[in-house]
Write a protein that holds these residues in place. Structure first.
Motif, mmCIF file in Angstrom:
data_model
loop_
_atom_site.group_PDB
_atom_site.id
_atom_site.type_symbol
_atom_site.label_atom_id
_atom_site.label_comp_id
_atom_site.label_asym_id
_atom_site.label_seq_id
_atom_site.Cartn_x
_atom_site.Cartn_y
_atom_site.Cartn_z
ATOM 1 N N ASN A 17 0.845 -1.191 0.000
ATOM 2 C CA ASN A 17 0.000 0.000 0.000
ATOM 3 C C ASN A 17 0.887 1.251 0.000
ATOM 4 O O ASN A 17 1.561 1.531 0.990
ATOM 5 C CB ASN A 17 -0.910 -0.004 1.238
ATOM 6 N N PRO A 18 0.897 2.030 -1.092
ATOM 7 C CA PRO A 18 1.765 3.221 -1.142
ATOM 8 C C PRO A 18 1.426 4.252 -0.083
ATOM 9 O O PRO A 18 2.322 4.900 0.469
ATOM 10 C CB PRO A 18 1.533 3.769 -2.560
ATOM 11 N N GLN A 19 0.123 4.428 0.228
ATOM 12 C CA GLN A 19 -0.264 5.419 1.226
ATOM 13 C C GLN A 19 0.261 5.043 2.610
ATOM 14 O O GLN A 19 0.718 5.901 3.371
ATOM 15 C CB GLN A 19 -1.802 5.566 1.262
ATOM 16 N N GLN A 20 0.204 3.752 2.922
ATOM 17 C CA GLN A 20 0.732 3.305 4.212
ATOM 18 C C GLN A 20 2.241 3.521 4.290
ATOM 19 O O GLN A 20 2.770 3.936 5.327
ATOM 20 C CB GLN A 20 0.395 1.838 4.427
ATOM 21 N N LEU A 21 2.943 3.269 3.194
ATOM 22 C CA LEU A 21 4.383 3.491 3.156
ATOM 23 C C LEU A 21 4.715 4.963 3.368
ATOM 24 O O LEU A 21 5.608 5.310 4.147
ATOM 25 C CB LEU A 21 4.947 3.004 1.826
ATOM 26 N N ALA A 22 3.981 5.848 2.686
ATOM 27 C CA ALA A 22 4.224 7.288 2.831
ATOM 28 C C ALA A 22 3.990 7.741 4.261
ATOM 29 O O ALA A 22 4.745 8.559 4.808
ATOM 30 C CB ALA A 22 3.326 8.062 1.861
ATOM 31 N N LEU A 59 3.794 -0.678 -7.927
ATOM 32 C CA LEU A 59 5.199 -0.290 -7.920
ATOM 33 C C LEU A 59 5.429 1.147 -8.374
ATOM 34 O O LEU A 59 6.238 1.860 -7.762
ATOM 35 C CB LEU A 59 6.007 -1.260 -8.782
ATOM 36 N N PRO A 60 4.763 1.646 -9.439
ATOM 37 C CA PRO A 60 4.996 3.052 -9.826
ATOM 38 C C PRO A 60 4.680 4.025 -8.691
ATOM 39 O O PRO A 60 5.427 4.981 -8.452
ATOM 40 C CB PRO A 60 4.065 3.251 -11.024
ATOM 41 N N GLU A 61 3.587 3.764 -7.964
ATOM 42 C CA GLU A 61 3.214 4.657 -6.866
ATOM 43 C C GLU A 61 4.202 4.544 -5.710
ATOM 44 O O GLU A 61 4.547 5.539 -5.061
ATOM 45 C CB GLU A 61 1.800 4.326 -6.382
ATOM 46 N N ILE A 62 4.681 3.331 -5.439
ATOM 47 C CA ILE A 62 5.664 3.142 -4.368
ATOM 48 C C ILE A 62 6.963 3.876 -4.699
ATOM 49 O O ILE A 62 7.569 4.515 -3.839
ATOM 50 C CB ILE A 62 5.912 1.636 -4.147
#
Length: 227
Positions: A17-22, A59-62
């Motif tokens: 999840n990109p939002q969780q990573l951010a 992957l692009p968002e991450i």
């Protein structure tokens, strides 16, 4: 062309999840401002051993999240075949290393090996002032006086500080996982061994005490130094 060996930070993704990573990166940088400075423009490898093969990977968002945090993603490891194809489509290398199947199984600790002697080394017999950087290439760094706030000391091998350790101390910068940091008074802003790092604050239990820092099982450990 010539080959080379470099120390890269490895980011183990726990979620796709990109939002969780951010959110996790922002929280870490708010708690530890020195970590944000340490990671700035740092190359990082994404480890996908915790991401199931059938799970979709944004992957692009991450990658955009990491670049927005001033990290430079340079490759993947332990990626499933489908995730490898996605990385190749984005011109992101898939690095060789630990096999994915092995990464998903509990590891058996390797037998203890003797630590090889370092042929090089550097001895500093005067205090290291803020803004100064000292690097012991190919061996240990021995500081016979204080390392002041704002200074940075690095070594391919161990670091010994026979005085207060302030500033930053990075041992095993060439990837030597057996490297250690020894100090008489732990007051560092940041300590690192073989790419693993930790920021410290005055409330830390061993603050101002003799301590050693070492890596084990891909985690950084700080223990009291009995002298």
């Amino acid at each position: 062309m010539s080959g080379g060996v470099f120390t890269l930070s490895i980011l183990h993704l726990e979620s796709n999840n990109p939002q969780q990573l951010a959110q996790r990166i922002a929280e870490e940088h708010r708690r530890h401002p020195a970590a944000a400075d340490f990671h700035r423009h740092a190359p990082v490898v994404l480890d996908l051993s915790a991401i199931p093969e059938e799970a979709p990977l944004a992957l692009p968002e991450i990658l955009e999240v990491l670049r927005a945090a001033n990290w430079f993603p340079v490759g993947l490891r332990n990626a499933a075949p489908g995730h490898q194809a996605l990385a190749q489509a984005l011109h992101l290398p898939v690095l060789r290393g630990q096999e994915r199947n092995a990464a998903l199984q509990p590891e058996t600790p390797p037998p203890a090996q003797p630590v090889p002697a370092n042929p090089g080394g550097l001895i500093m017999d005067h205090p290291i002032r803020g803004g100064q950087r000292s690097y012991a290439r190919g061996g240990d760094l021995v500081c016979l006086a204080a390392v002041n706030a704002g200074a940075e000391i690095m070594a391919d091998g161990n670091i010994h500080v026979y005085g207060p350790l302030r500033g930053r101390a990075l041992a095993g910068v060439n990837g030597q996982e057996t490297a250690r940091i020894f100090c008489m008074s732990l007051e560092a802003e940041l300590v690192s061994v073989a790419g693993l790092y930790r920021t410290l604050e005055p409330g830390y239990p061993l603050w101002g005490k003799a301590a050693q820092i070492y890596s084990r099982d891909e985690q950084l450990h700080i223990t009291a130094l009995n002298i």
